[in-house]
Design a protein around this motif. Structure first.
Motif, PDB file in Angstrom:
ATOM      1  N   LYS A  53     -34.087  11.751 -21.655  1.00  0.00           N
ATOM      2  CA  LYS A  53     -35.131  10.736 -21.444  1.00  0.00           C
ATOM      3  C   LYS A  53     -36.096  10.673 -22.627  1.00  0.00           C
ATOM      4  N   GLU A 250     -39.831   8.302 -19.733  1.00  0.00           N
ATOM      5  CA  GLU A 250     -39.109   7.218 -19.067  1.00  0.00           C
ATOM      6  C   GLU A 250     -40.067   6.138 -18.596  1.00  0.00           C
ATOM      7  N   CYS A 251     -41.166   6.539 -17.986  1.00  0.00           N
ATOM      8  CA  CYS A 251     -42.165   5.574 -17.506  1.00  0.00           C
ATOM      9  C   CYS A 251     -42.796   4.814 -18.672  1.00  0.00           C
ATOM     10  N   GLY A 253     -41.597   4.125 -21.583  1.00  0.00           N
ATOM     11  CA  GLY A 253     -40.675   3.146 -22.131  1.00  0.00           C
ATOM     12  C   GLY A 253     -40.631   1.859 -21.319  1.00  0.00           C
ATOM     13  N   LYS A 254     -40.718   1.994 -20.009  1.00  0.00           N
ATOM     14  CA  LYS A 254     -40.671   0.823 -19.134  1.00  0.00           C
ATOM     15  C   LYS A 254     -41.967   0.008 -19.204  1.00  0.00           C
ATOM     16  N   GLU A 255     -43.062   0.636 -19.610  1.00  0.00           N
ATOM     17  CA  GLU A 255     -44.364  -0.038 -19.604  1.00  0.00           C
ATOM     18  C   GLU A 255     -44.709  -0.737 -20.914  1.00  0.00           C
ATOM     19  N   SER A 257     -43.855  -3.397 -22.190  1.00  0.00           N
ATOM     20  CA  SER A 257     -44.076  -4.842 -22.055  1.00  0.00           C
ATOM     21  C   SER A 257     -45.471  -5.167 -21.553  1.00  0.00           C
TER      22      SER A 257
END
Length: 383
Positions: A53, A250-251, A253-255, A257
């Motif tokens: 991750k 991981e979190c 990377g998703k944020e 945007s």
């Protein structure tokens, strides 16, 4: 104010709830990840899942991730002279984190500080010239250039620097602690040989970080005596911290945007500061910088007074870096930018995160406005 406004994410970001849950779960694991029995294999599996991750956050291979006790150790590991060659000279930008400017295993006489412009960007023409000159001295040059400055948020041209460094036969390290989770980071696109991360800057636990290698790059261990981390960093791994780091990465990377929202909050804060104090200076405002960072000085006021006053009003900020044992010191970053000492002593840093809101910005501006007016009134009456 009903609740505090935490605006010091560059010092540390609040622990994410999902990270806390993962860390507590990992603390229940029984085995040592170096053991071959079932419990040991379970701990090893948790570490390796997290390694994947963290690698994914920066586009690296899992086997090239070396877990450390934090960004400072990772920088120190990078600054251990590279294996397989004579350790040449270290070229360190003037705005690096203190753990880089300390020079690692490079002796004082083997270090050169690379200057920056008034906006806080490294002078790459100067770097190219001194690397060309160094070519006649022997040894492999080592260059450290942070991806984004922790105080001003100024972004550096790491990819362009990598081309210069590699043409000179050198190694490039980049401290990406502040950029990761706030802007996309891709090790291959940056062209760096070594890259530093820290868990607690992306909502992970404190006390865990990573040095990430480009494929084929190597490091010389700071310590010996164990086979952990591919014999590159001995000692039993911090399983719970590493697991938390993986979830945080991981979190984060998703944020990515959502960082446009953070940039809008930063801009609103700076506009409000100028309304309260038209003479306020925002450093590095004319160049690309992190979407969450503002370095601001109001001439005539002291940063320490502002930090304490805002804290009493329920707003958490800092004065420059948070890596000086709680002391408020004049910024070496601003000094390198040529900022006058009296202005540098007034500089505060406001750094935002995904969890901040318009309400936090308003709380800051109300407290900041009241404080500036009071301090200037007191100064006028005392004159």
């Amino acid at each position: 104010m009903n609740q505090r406004a935490y605006l010091d994410h560059n010092a540390t970001s609040p622990l994410r709830p999902e990270v806390r849950e993962a860390v507590l779960g990992a603390l229940a694991l029984l085995g040592n990840p170096s053991s071959v029995h079932s419990e040991g294999r379970s701990a090893r599996a948790a570490v390796e899942e997290a390694r994947g991750k963290v690698a994914a956050l920066v586009g690296a291979r899992p086997e090239d991730v070396i877990f450390t006790s934090g960004g400072t150790e990772a920088n120190g590991l990078a600054l251990a002279a590279p294996p397989g060659s004579e350790p040449g000279r270290a070229f360190l930008s003037a705005i690096e984190h203190p753990s880089v400017l300390a020079g690692g295993r490079f002796e004082t006489e083997a270090r050169t500080v690379v200057p920056v412009t008034a906006e806080g960007v490294v002078d790459l023409d100067y770097l190219a010239r001194i690397l060309e000159h160094h070519g006649s001295e022997g040894g492999r040059p080592f260059v450290s250039l942070m991806a984004a400055n922790n105080e001003t948020g100024a972004l550096q041209s790491v990819a362009e620097a990598a081309g210069i460094v590699h043409e000179a036969g050198g190694v490039l390290h980049t401290d990406a602690v502040q950029m990761a989770g706030r802007l996309p980071v891709d090790l291959g696109a940056l062209g760096a040989d070594l890259l530093t991360l820290s868990a607690h800057k992306v909502g992970g636990p404190q006390g865990v970080g990573a040095l990430i290698l480009a494929e084929g790059a190597g490091v010389r261990p700071l310590m010996t005596g164990g086979g952990q981390e591919g014999r590159r960093r001995p000692g039993t791994e911090n399983v719970a911290g590493i697991v938390g780091f993986g979830v945080a990465a991981e979190c984060a990377g998703k944020e990515l945007s959502h960082m446009d929202k953070v940039a809008r909050l930063r801009d609103a804060l700076e506009d409000g500061v100028r309304t309260v104090a038209p003479d306020a200076i925002v450093f590095a405002q004319s160049i690309p910088r992190l979407p969450n960072t503002s370095s601001i000085a109001v001439p005539g006021l002291k940063a320490e007074t502002l930090v304490i006053g805002l804290d009493l009003a329920g707003v958490s900020i800092s004065a420059g870096s948070a890596c000086s044992s709680g002391k408020v010191e004049t910024s070496h970053v601003l000094a390198a930018m040529g900022v006058a000492p009296e202005v540098a002593r007034a500089a505060i840093r406001v750094s935002l995160g995904i969890g901040n809101s318009d309400h936090d910005i308003q709380n800051f501006l109300i407290a900041f406005g009241d404080l500036v007016k009071r301090l200037r009134k007191n100064a006028k009456e005392a004159a």
